[in-house]
Design an enzyme around this catalytic site. Structure first.
Site, PDB file in Angstrom:
ATOM      1  N   CYS A 139       0.837  -1.202   0.000  1.00  0.00           N
ATOM      2  CA  CYS A 139       0.000   0.000   0.000  1.00  0.00           C
ATOM      3  C   CYS A 139       0.870   1.249   0.000  1.00  0.00           C
ATOM      4  O   CYS A 139       1.397   1.657   1.041  1.00  0.00           O
ATOM      5  CB  CYS A 139      -0.931  -0.012   1.210  1.00  0.00           C
ATOM      6  SG  CYS A 139      -1.970   1.455   1.314  1.00  0.00           S
ATOM      7  N   CYS A 142      -0.415   4.092   2.190  1.00  0.00           N
ATOM      8  CA  CYS A 142      -0.177   3.887   3.621  1.00  0.00           C
ATOM      9  C   CYS A 142       1.289   4.119   3.961  1.00  0.00           C
ATOM     10  O   CYS A 142       1.610   4.748   4.961  1.00  0.00           O
ATOM     11  CB  CYS A 142      -0.521   2.450   4.039  1.00  0.00           C
ATOM     12  SG  CYS A 142      -2.042   1.815   3.371  1.00  0.00           S
ATOM     13  N   ASP A 143       2.177   3.584   3.168  1.00  0.00           N
ATOM     14  CA  ASP A 143       3.582   3.488   3.586  1.00  0.00           C
ATOM     15  C   ASP A 143       4.572   4.312   2.766  1.00  0.00           C
ATOM     16  O   ASP A 143       5.738   4.420   3.147  1.00  0.00           O
ATOM     17  CB  ASP A 143       4.020   2.009   3.559  1.00  0.00           C
ATOM     18  CG  ASP A 143       3.197   1.164   4.513  1.00  0.00           C
ATOM     19  OD1 ASP A 143       2.832   1.682   5.585  1.00  0.00           O
ATOM     20  OD2 ASP A 143       2.893   0.004   4.192  1.00  0.00           O
TER      21      ASP A 143
END
Ligand code: NDP
Length: 316
Positions: A139, A142-143
């Site tokens: 992701c 997300c990261d």
């Protein structure tokens, strides 16, 4: 034969969608029963740091956040259970479900929040750094932030991979995209955007042989050209896998309308209704587009409100 349990509201799955549904349903006195499923807490339990969920100015780890959501649901006496719903029967007005321990539950309303699972390549080295939380992610939204100014590699050639590569290109000094065929699967517009981004290098006919690293995490990728056999090491600190997701909806096949890849279809846009009355869906099981904790939580709230309205309709 064991006794049949009867409940007003059964929630299947324990990611942000399921727990949020449980919080709302419990506060509406629906006495929800929630089965956590194979991976209590869902996909976020494999995420290190969550920095984009509003309300956590310092960020929070995925597992910690899921624990807090669980505690919040329990505070209102939601019945959270470790276990799996293995089979359903949605023939009649009362929905029948069976757990992995053979228990039969009859529910007036059901909230499906079984989520989706990111697909990974399955390499031992990939799984090792994924479990360490040290450089492998599925992701970018997300990261990606953790790799600002660094070099990253992304695998995949669909719309997700293109979108994520483009997202990473704004944060990272360089993004190398590994495409296993000699063409993209993505729509032309998405592929063109990637091709026209100067700090994205696309390597066609290229597969990942090994994710390289040390005790601190990922240091590079050993890639191989599947036409020439030539191998090359690409330095990177982040390895992103964007080869698709699989919604966890197998047990609902034949009962609930889905698209060809298994994502549940909403019966009415802007609601959580499915084609079966009294069965609602929230989170990634019906969402191949956004896949964020906050959107899952939002639809969990919608499902609980829809379920509550449905229940009141039955009573009057
Ligand atoms: P897709 O299934 O469309 O694409 C998966 C990609 O991963 C393919 O290019 C496939 O390669 C590649 N792949 C699969 N397995 C491997 C492997 N083992 N090694 C290397 N590569 C692999 O998934 P997406 O998540 O990209 O998209 C899912 C759906 O969501 C699509 O319908 C898409 O259009 C949609 N979507 C739309 C968006 C938008 O419009 N904004 C954004 C994101 C998704 P190959 O091509 O060789 O099979």
């Amino acid at each position: 034969m064991s006794e049949i349990e009867i409940t007003d509201c059964l929630i299947i799955g324990s990611g942000p969608a399921g727990y949020t549904a449980a919080i709302y349903a419990a506060r509406a006195d629906m006495k929800p029963v929630l089965y956590q499923g194979i991976q209590p807490g869902g996909q976020l339990t494999t995420t290190n740091e969550v920095e984009n969920f509003p309300g956590y100015p310092q960020g929070i780890t995925g597992p910690e956040m899921m624990l807090q959501l669980e505690q919040q649901a329990k505070r209102f006496e939601a019945d959270i259970r470790f276990g799996i719903i293995e089979k359903v029967d949605f023939t009649g007005p009362v929905h029948k479900c069976w757990t992995d321990s053979g228990k039969e539950i009859h529910a007036k309303t059901i909230i499906i929040s079984t989520g989706a699972s990111a697909k990974y390549l399955g390499l031992e080295s990939e799984q090792k750094y994924l479990k360490m939380g040290a450089g492998v992610s599925a992701c970018a939204v997300c990261d990606g932030f953790f790799y600002r100014g660094q070099e990253t590699v992304i695998v995949g050639a669909g719309d997700s991979a293109c979108e994520e590569a483009h997202y990473l290109s704004k944060l990272c000094s360089k993004v190398t995209m590994l495409v296993r065929r000699d063409e993209f699967r993505a729509s032309k517009i998405m592929a063109d955007r990637v091709k026209n981004t100067p700090n994205i290098e696309i390597l066609f006919n290229t597969e990942t042989k090994e994710v390289l690293g040390d005790d601190n995490g990922v240091t590079g990728v050993l890639a191989v050209n599947n036409v020439t056999g030539e191998e090359k090491t690409i330095p990177c600190t982040g390895f992103f896998v964007a080869i698709g997701h699989q919604p966890n909806t197998d047990i609902f096949k034949g009962w609930i309308d889905m698209d060809e890849t298994g994502y549940i279809k909403y019966a009415q846009p802007g609601t959580s209704l499915t084609n079966v009355r009294g069965v609602f869906v929230a989170g990634d099981a019906a969402d191949k587009n956004y896949r964020q904790a906050i959107t899952a939580a939002g639809t969990g709230c919608m499902a609980a409100l829809d379920a509550e309205r449905y229940l009141s309709g039955l009573e009057h």
